[in-house]
Design a protein around this motif. Structure first.
Motif, mmCIF file in Angstrom:
data_model
loop_
_atom_site.group_PDB
_atom_site.id
_atom_site.type_symbol
_atom_site.label_atom_id
_atom_site.label_comp_id
_atom_site.label_asym_id
_atom_site.label_seq_id
_atom_site.Cartn_x
_atom_site.Cartn_y
_atom_site.Cartn_z
ATOM 1 N N ALA A 149 0.825 -1.210 0.000
ATOM 2 C CA ALA A 149 0.000 0.000 0.000
ATOM 3 C C ALA A 149 0.856 1.255 0.000
ATOM 4 O O ALA A 149 0.556 2.239 -0.694
ATOM 5 C CB ALA A 149 -0.929 -0.001 1.214
ATOM 6 N N ILE A 150 1.940 1.233 0.785
ATOM 7 C CA ILE A 150 2.844 2.384 0.831
ATOM 8 C C ILE A 150 3.464 2.618 -0.542
ATOM 9 O O ILE A 150 3.529 3.754 -1.038
ATOM 10 C CB ILE A 150 3.967 2.159 1.875
ATOM 11 C CG1 ILE A 150 3.389 2.233 3.292
ATOM 12 C CG2 ILE A 150 5.093 3.170 1.700
ATOM 13 C CD1 ILE A 150 3.170 3.621 3.824
ATOM 14 N N LYS A 151 3.904 1.548 -1.198
ATOM 15 C CA LYS A 151 4.527 1.685 -2.521
ATOM 16 C C LYS A 151 3.533 2.223 -3.540
ATOM 17 O O LYS A 151 3.858 3.094 -4.348
ATOM 18 C CB LYS A 151 5.071 0.330 -2.991
ATOM 19 C CG LYS A 151 6.309 -0.131 -2.256
ATOM 20 C CD LYS A 151 6.765 -1.503 -2.744
ATOM 21 C CE LYS A 151 8.002 -1.968 -1.977
ATOM 22 N NZ LYS A 151 8.433 -3.338 -2.407
ATOM 23 N N ARG A 152 2.312 1.704 -3.503
ATOM 24 C CA ARG A 152 1.305 2.192 -4.442
ATOM 25 C C ARG A 152 0.969 3.653 -4.183
ATOM 26 O O ARG A 152 0.668 4.412 -5.103
ATOM 27 C CB ARG A 152 0.031 1.358 -4.337
ATOM 28 C CG ARG A 152 0.117 0.006 -5.028
ATOM 29 C CD ARG A 152 -1.270 -0.578 -5.235
ATOM 30 N NE ARG A 152 -1.955 -0.833 -3.984
ATOM 31 C CZ ARG A 152 -1.941 -2.010 -3.357
ATOM 32 N NH1 ARG A 152 -1.272 -3.021 -3.871
ATOM 33 N NH2 ARG A 152 -2.591 -2.173 -2.229
ATOM 34 N N GLY A 153 1.030 4.046 -2.922
ATOM 35 C CA GLY A 153 0.640 5.408 -2.572
ATOM 36 C C GLY A 153 1.669 6.449 -2.928
ATOM 37 O O GLY A 153 1.329 7.603 -3.163
ATOM 38 N N VAL A 154 2.958 6.080 -3.003
ATOM 39 C CA VAL A 154 3.990 7.084 -3.233
ATOM 40 C C VAL A 154 4.526 7.069 -4.649
ATOM 41 O O VAL A 154 5.196 7.998 -5.070
ATOM 42 C CB VAL A 154 5.185 6.898 -2.255
ATOM 43 C CG1 VAL A 154 4.730 7.032 -0.825
ATOM 44 C CG2 VAL A 154 5.877 5.550 -2.476
ATOM 45 N N THR A 155 4.254 6.023 -5.424
ATOM 46 C CA THR A 155 4.806 5.961 -6.779
ATOM 47 C C THR A 155 4.213 7.012 -7.695
ATOM 48 O O THR A 155 4.938 7.785 -8.310
ATOM 49 C CB THR A 155 4.604 4.559 -7.387
ATOM 50 O OG1 THR A 155 5.269 3.618 -6.551
ATOM 51 C CG2 THR A 155 5.160 4.491 -8.793
ATOM 52 N N PRO A 156 2.869 7.081 -7.829
ATOM 53 C CA PRO A 156 2.328 8.123 -8.693
ATOM 54 C C PRO A 156 2.354 9.475 -8.000
ATOM 55 O O PRO A 156 2.388 9.545 -6.771
ATOM 56 C CB PRO A 156 0.869 7.661 -8.911
ATOM 57 C CG PRO A 156 0.541 6.854 -7.711
ATOM 58 C CD PRO A 156 1.818 6.233 -7.248
#
Length: 424
Positions: free
Chosen positions: A118-125
Motif C-alpha cells: 500500500a505504501i509503494k502504491r501510494g507514493v509511486t504516482p
C-alpha cells in the motif's frame, strides 16, 4: 521501510501491537483511538498510509472514509480493518477508495505485506486530489433539491439539458449523471461535428456524451449534433448538454434549430448560481483549499471564520471558477498559515471596485445609449420568444409599425428569420 502510518482503532491493545510491529519495520507511527482524533491528525498532515478500523464507538470507519473522500482528503492509501468483516463491507470500502482490507486478528506476514504494498502504491504516482463532485457543492436546500432531480432522471437515457450561468457546475452535474464503469466522452473539438460527427459514437457504447454550452454551436454544427443524436439514441448512451443562454430565445431568433432544441430539452435541469446558495460557499472554499494543500500547491493553510464570512457574502458573478481563483490566490499569497478577513478583503477589494452596478442584467455604469440598447435587445428577444417568432404579433405587442420593428431589430443586430442586410 520508511513512511508515516496513522493507525485508527478503539482497542488499545491492537493499536499498541500494530504500532510496535510497524515501528520495528522502520515506519513512523501515530495512533488515534477514534474518528475524532483521526480527523484532527488528518487536518494537520497527510500520512503515507492509514490503517482504519471499521467498528468504532463514535464514527465507524466507512463513514470516516466517506468524509475524507467527499472533502478531498482521501489522497493517501487506506487499509480497512475489522474483526467482524464481511465481503459486503470490504466491497463497499473498496468502492469508496480503500486500498485493501485486513480481517482481525491480522497475521504478521499479511500485515507487513499489505502495508508495504500500500505504501509503494501510494507514493509511486504523483499526488492528485480528487475532482470536485456534487457532494462538494454543499448541503443547502437548493443543492439538495438539485441532487434529487438529477437522481430522479439518472436511470434513463433521455438527453438532458443543464441550464444556468457559466461556472455554476455543469460538468459536475453531468458527471453525477454518468454511470460508473462506462465511457465518458466530451465533445471538445466542435469542428468534428462538421467533418465527422458520427466518430464520437464509435467508442461511446452505453456511456455519456457531454457537450458544454450547446448554445454556441453554429447551425451546421447543430446539424452534425442531430445526426450524432440519431446514431446514439436507443443504444443505451446518453447525451448531456449545458447552456448558459436561453435556447428558447435562440430558436425564436433563428439561431438554433427548433427540432434539435425540442430533442435536447426533453429533460431540462436548472443549475443555481453560487450567489443563490451562498451558505455553501464556506464548505466549497474549504474543499478547494484542502485540494491545494493535498496536492502540494501550498503549505498548510486554514480559512478563519471572518474570512469564510467574507467569502460567503460576496456575489461571485464568475461562480465556481472565480471562487477557485480567489482561494488559490489566498493560499499562495497569505503570509501566515491562517487566512483571515484582512487577507480576503485584500483579494476581493479590486473585484468589488470593478464590479459594475447591474439592474435586471443591464450594466448601469454605461452611457444611456448603451443601457437603452441593452434593454431594448432584451425586450425584443423576449417578445420574439414569447410570440414564437411571429413578427406581426411582436409588432402588435410592442405598439410599432412592422417596418419600424424590422429597422429596430436590424439596429440591435437581432436575428429574426429574415436577412439582417435586406433593404428595409
Amino acid at each position: 521501510m520508511s513512511g508515516h502510518i496513522l493507525i485508527v482503532d478503539d482497542e488499545v491493545g491492537i493499536r499498541e501491537l500494530l504500532s510496535e510491529i510497524l515501528t520495528d519495520e522502520g515506519y513512523d507511527v501515530h495512533l488515534a483511538e477514534n474518528a475524532e482524533e483521526a480527523r484532527g491528525f488528518r487536518a494537520q498532515r497527510r500520512p503515507d498510509l492509514v490503517l482504519l478500523d471499521i467498528w468504532m464507538p463514535d464514527t465507524d470507519g466507512v463513514t470516516l472514509l466517506k468524509e475524507w473522500a467527499s472533502n478531498g482528503q482521501l489522497t493517501m492509501p487506506v487499509v480497512m480493518m475489522s474483526g467482524h468483516g464481511t465481503i459486503d463491507t470490504a466491497v463497499e470500502a473498496t468502492k469508496l477508495g480503500a486500498t485493501d482490507f485486513l480481517e482481525k486478528p491480522v497475521a504478521l506476514a499479511k500485515l507487513i505485506d499489505t502495508v508495504n504494498k500500500a505504501i509503494k502504491r501510494g507514493v509511486t504516482p504523483p499526488r492528485r486530489a480528487p475532482g470536485m463532485d456534487l457532494s462538494a457543492l454543499g448541503r443547502s436546500p437548493q443543492i439538495l433539491e438539485l441532487k434529487k432531480r438529477l437522481t430522479q432522471v439518472g436511470g434513463n437515457t433521455a438527453p438532458v439539458l443543464l441550464s444556468g450561468e457559466h461556472g455554476s457546475g455543469f460538468e459536475i452535474c453531468a458527471h453525477f449523471l454518468h454511470q460508473p464503469a462506462s465511457p465518458w466522452i466530451e465533445i471538445k473539438d466542435r469542428a468534428r461535428l462538421l467533418s465527422e460527427p458520427l466518430s464520437f459514437a464509435s467508442t461511446l457504447g452505453n456511456g455519456t456524451l457531454y457537450l458544454s454550452d450547446v448554445s454556441e454551436l453554429a447551425r451546421l454544427e447543430q446539424k452534425g449534433l442531430a445526426l450524432l443524436l440519431d446514431r446514439i439514441e436507443g443504444n443505451g448512451a446518453r447525451l448531456v448538454c449545458s447552456s448558459s443562454r436561453s435556447l428558447d430565445a435562440l430558436v425564436g431568433t433563428g439561431e438554433f434549430d427548433s427540432r434539435l432544441f425540442y430533442r435536447l430539452s426533453s429533460v431540462v435541469i436548472q443549475i443555481p448560481p453560487l450567489r443563490e446558495h451562498r451558505e455553501d460557499v464556506p464548505d466549497i472554499a474549504n474543499f478547494m483549499l484542502t485540494q491545494l494543500v493535498e496536492t502540494g500547491v501550498c503549505p498548510l493553510r486554514r480559512l478563519a471564520t471572518p474570512a469564510l464570512n467574507q467569502l460567503r457574502n460576496f456575489d461571485w458573478p464568475g461562480n465556481l471558477p472565480q471562487l477557485s481563483n480567489v482561494v488559490r490566490t489566498l493560499a499562495l499569497t497569505t503570509l501566515t498559515s491562517e487566512i483571515d478577513g484582512t487577507d480576503v478583503n485584500r483579494v476581493l477589494a479590486p473585484m468589488k471596485q470593478q464590479a459594475p452596478a447591474v439592474a435586471h442584467g443591464i450594466p448601469l455604469d454605461t452611457p444611456l445609449r448603451v443601457a437603452r440598447d441593452a434593454f431594448e435587445r432584451m425586450y425584443f428577444e423576449y417578445l420574439i420568444q414569447k410570440e414564437g417568432g411571429s413578427m406581426t404579433r411582436v409588432a402588435d405587442r410592442a405598439g410599432l409599425e412592422r417596418t419600424h420593428l424590422y429597422r429596430k431589430l436590424k439596429q440591435l443586430n437581432i436575428r429574426h428569420g429574415r436577412r439582417l442586410d435586406e433593404n428595409l
